[in-house]
Write a protein that holds these residues in place. Structure first.
Motif, short mmCIF file in Angstrom:
data_model
loop_
_atom_site.label_atom_id
_atom_site.label_comp_id
_atom_site.label_asym_id
_atom_site.label_seq_id
_atom_site.Cartn_x
_atom_site.Cartn_y
_atom_site.Cartn_z
N GLU A 1 16.93 29.16 -17.20
CA GLU A 1 15.58 28.94 -16.70
C GLU A 1 14.74 30.09 -17.24
OE1 GLU A 1 14.30 26.44 -14.67
OE2 GLU A 1 16.26 25.46 -14.96
N MET B 1 5.25 29.60 -15.97
CA MET B 1 6.15 28.81 -15.16
C MET B 1 7.45 28.58 -15.91
SD MET B 1 5.68 24.94 -13.78
CE MET B 1 5.28 25.10 -12.07
N ASN B 2 8.54 28.87 -15.25
CA ASN B 2 9.84 28.70 -15.89
C ASN B 2 10.21 27.22 -15.99
OD1 ASN B 2 10.09 31.43 -16.08
ND2 ASN B 2 11.63 31.64 -14.48
N LYS B 3 11.01 26.92 -17.00
CA LYS B 3 11.56 25.58 -17.15
C LYS B 3 12.96 25.70 -17.71
CE LYS B 3 10.91 23.19 -21.32
NZ LYS B 3 10.34 22.33 -22.25
N SER B 4 13.71 24.63 -17.64
CA SER B 4 15.07 24.62 -18.16
C SER B 4 15.02 24.58 -19.69
CB SER B 4 15.82 23.41 -17.61
OG SER B 4 17.15 23.43 -18.07
N ASP C 1 10.57 31.18 -19.03
CA ASP C 1 9.23 30.84 -19.48
C ASP C 1 9.36 30.35 -20.92
OD1 ASP C 1 6.66 30.79 -20.54
OD2 ASP C 1 6.05 32.65 -19.56
N PRO C 2 8.97 29.13 -21.24
CA PRO C 2 9.12 28.62 -22.61
C PRO C 2 8.40 29.46 -23.65
CG PRO C 2 8.30 26.91 -21.13
CD PRO C 2 8.36 28.17 -20.34
#
Length: 154
Positions: A17, A1-4, A19-20
């Motif tokens: 944005e 899941m992508n995050k900022s 994927d961590p």
């Protein structure tokens, strides 16, 4: 899941944005077109993917991009200032220290990290610092010569 993700690369704040868990190398090359760090072994062994992270040489081919949030990342592209190459890059040119050039990014980054901590390193310290990077062309002795020459004149 992508995050900022917020990264500080070559003196600029970058938001994306992603994927961590995505390795920083892919972000640098694919999202920001910084092609200096290269994919070599993908195992943190060859050093062609290195960047400076808060002044320390760091592999990027496996370390998640989120790990670099809050750190100052400098790629080889960020070494040039006002259109002029960094003096250590000039030293590499002067000594003609590259053969194929694939490892040069890592060699320069490893050398800069060393010089930051040890401005006048011994040959043993230079060899140890540059051992983080593998040169398959066998020009390690020229890289050691570059760092010796550079540190003797600065």
């Amino acid at each position: 899941m992508n995050k900022s993700i917020e990264l500080h690369i070559n003196g600029e704040r970058k938001l994306l944005e992603a994927d961590p868990e995505e390795p920083l190398l892919y972000i640098l090359r694919n999202d920001f077109a910084l092609k200096g760090p290269k994919f070599g072994c993908g195992l943190h062994q060859c050093g062609s993917c290195m960047v400076l992270s808060n002044g320390e040489a760091s592999y990027t081919c496996r370390i998640p991009c989120a790990t670099f949030e809050g750190k100052k990342i400098q790629t080889i592209e960020g070494l040039s200032q006002n259109g002029k190459t960094h003096p250590i890059q000039e030293a590499f040119f002067d000594v003609q220290a590259a053969q194929c050039g694939y490892c040069v990014n890592g060699m320069i980054i490893a050398a800069l990290a060393l010089i930051k901590d040890v401005p006048k390193p011994s040959e043993k310290e230079i060899k140890e610092a540059l051992s983080k990077v593998i040169c398959r062309c066998g020009t390690h002795s020229r890289f050691v010569d570059v760092v010796k020459k550079f540190t003797s004149t600065t």
